[in-house]
Motif scaffolding. Structure first.
Motif, PDB file in Angstrom:
ATOM      1  N   THR A  20      34.657  36.854  44.244  1.00  0.00           N
ATOM      2  CA  THR A  20      35.157  37.804  45.239  1.00  0.00           C
ATOM      3  C   THR A  20      34.030  38.454  46.043  1.00  0.00           C
ATOM      4  O   THR A  20      34.255  39.436  46.734  1.00  0.00           O
ATOM      5  CB  THR A  20      35.972  38.922  44.560  1.00  0.00           C
ATOM      6  OG1 THR A  20      35.169  39.541  43.546  1.00  0.00           O
ATOM      7  CG2 THR A  20      37.253  38.375  43.938  1.00  0.00           C
ATOM      8  N   LYS A  40      39.096  39.595  48.250  1.00  0.00           N
ATOM      9  CA  LYS A  40      39.962  38.590  47.635  1.00  0.00           C
ATOM     10  C   LYS A  40      39.918  37.305  48.442  1.00  0.00           C
ATOM     11  O   LYS A  40      39.995  37.328  49.675  1.00  0.00           O
ATOM     12  CB  LYS A  40      41.393  39.123  47.563  1.00  0.00           C
ATOM     13  CG  LYS A  40      42.383  38.202  46.851  1.00  0.00           C
ATOM     14  CD  LYS A  40      43.741  38.866  46.766  1.00  0.00           C
ATOM     15  CE  LYS A  40      44.779  37.947  46.120  1.00  0.00           C
ATOM     16  NZ  LYS A  40      44.431  37.645  44.711  1.00  0.00           N
ATOM     17  N   GLU A  66      48.304  34.798  36.739  1.00  0.00           N
ATOM     18  CA  GLU A  66      47.392  35.176  37.809  1.00  0.00           C
ATOM     19  C   GLU A  66      46.739  36.492  37.425  1.00  0.00           C
ATOM     20  O   GLU A  66      47.433  37.468  37.123  1.00  0.00           O
ATOM     21  CB  GLU A  66      48.121  35.322  39.140  1.00  0.00           C
ATOM     22  CG  GLU A  66      47.180  35.640  40.307  1.00  0.00           C
ATOM     23  CD  GLU A  66      47.885  35.666  41.648  1.00  0.00           C
ATOM     24  OE1 GLU A  66      47.184  35.724  42.671  1.00  0.00           O
ATOM     25  OE2 GLU A  66      49.128  35.630  41.671  1.00  0.00           O
ATOM     26  N   ASP A 123      38.817  35.821  40.341  1.00  0.00           N
ATOM     27  CA  ASP A 123      40.275  35.694  40.382  1.00  0.00           C
ATOM     28  C   ASP A 123      40.667  34.303  39.909  1.00  0.00           C
ATOM     29  O   ASP A 123      40.015  33.320  40.265  1.00  0.00           O
ATOM     30  CB  ASP A 123      40.797  35.917  41.800  1.00  0.00           C
ATOM     31  CG  ASP A 123      40.689  37.369  42.240  1.00  0.00           C
ATOM     32  OD1 ASP A 123      40.733  38.253  41.365  1.00  0.00           O
ATOM     33  OD2 ASP A 123      40.554  37.612  43.453  1.00  0.00           O
ATOM     34  N   ARG A 131      42.580  38.796  37.164  1.00  0.00           N
ATOM     35  CA  ARG A 131      41.197  38.998  37.610  1.00  0.00           C
ATOM     36  C   ARG A 131      40.316  39.274  36.403  1.00  0.00           C
ATOM     37  O   ARG A 131      40.671  40.062  35.517  1.00  0.00           O
ATOM     38  CB  ARG A 131      41.129  40.155  38.611  1.00  0.00           C
ATOM     39  CG  ARG A 131      39.723  40.574  38.996  1.00  0.00           C
ATOM     40  CD  ARG A 131      39.715  41.500  40.197  1.00  0.00           C
ATOM     41  NE  ARG A 131      40.019  40.770  41.437  1.00  0.00           N
ATOM     42  CZ  ARG A 131      39.888  41.307  42.649  1.00  0.00           C
ATOM     43  NH1 ARG A 131      39.492  42.559  42.792  1.00  0.00           N
ATOM     44  NH2 ARG A 131      40.157  40.591  43.724  1.00  0.00           N
TER      45      ARG A 131
END
Length: 243
Positions: A19, A32, A210, A196, A212
């Protein structure tokens, strides 16, 4: 610079991106680079971006706007009949964004360039992965080339080449990618956490996981330290060179 990887497993698709964005050592920020769209039970589309930030943000915004538009207004990635057609639409939109920002046209080496990793599944077809170039053309992942990288690729590639197996579990794939990203982060300041990641299981038509991974994540630290210790031990166990 950035680092993104997508892999095609027998079980589905795995995506991971850093990121970090920077315009010099004194101008570093977190942005992102992994985005997804879905129609439950019908399609899941995931996209990762590398390159000029203004270009990639404009691309994602256009795709998002058009996905909410009527069919009469413009093509939409949520309406295209296959992943191949979605890749064509993304490539066309990327080329449109680059050309609109260039005063007299542009090439792949121009400052407005960007590279896109695109993957997903549309009902009636298999999960597919594409690497889309700034010119809008693209290539597709295959059994001979089952993963794609973009951005700062060289430091994290050796472990992928040596350890990738299409039969691996999603958990092992995340471990492999964590090692690949750790090697890249340690070698290049332009790549950095948070990381991510997204998991798509074939024929599920929904995102399985999903999340991070922060720089101080216990798992990331464990893998980073463990990989360093394992490399040192492996080196010690190799036969010594003699003159």
């Amino acid at each position: 610079m950035t680092y993104c990887v997508c892999m095609r497993l027998n079980r589905g698709l795995v995506f991971m991106s850093d990121t970090r964005t920077n315009a010099g050592l004194d101008n570093i920020s977190t942005t992102k680079k992994l985005f997804s769209w879905s129609v439950p039970g019908e399609r899941v589309i995931t996209l990762m971006t590398a390159g000029n930030l203004a270009t990639t943000q404009a691309l994602v915004s256009l795709l998002d706007e058009r996905s909410k538009a009527t069919a009469e207004r413009s093509p939409s990635i949520l309406q295209e009949p296959s992943m191949f057609q979605i890749a064509r639409e993304v490539g066309k939109t990327l080329r449109e964004v680059i050309q609109s920002n260039a005063m007299t046209g542009t090439t792949a080496s121009a400052s407005f360039g960007a590279t896109i990793l695109l993957g997903g599944q549309v009902k009636g077809g298999p999960p597919r992965l594409f690497l889309i170039y700034p010119e809008g053309n693209f290539i597709e992942a295959s059994d001979d080339n089952p993963f794609f990288q973009s951005g700062e690729t060289k430091y994290g590639k050796p472990i992928l080449v040596r350890a990738f197996n299409p039969e691996m579990s999603f958990e092992r794939a995340i471990k492999l990618l964590t090692v690949s990203f750790d090697s890249t982060i340690k070698s290049n300041l332009s790549v950095g956490a948070p990381l991510d990641y997204l998991i798509y299981e074939a024929d599920s038509f929904e995102i399985a996981h999903e999340s991070r991974m922060e720089a101080d994540d216990p798992y990331f630290s464990s893998v980073s330290n463990g990989w360093g210790d394992a490399l040192e031990q492996a080196l010690n166990e190799l036969p010594d060179f003699t003159f």
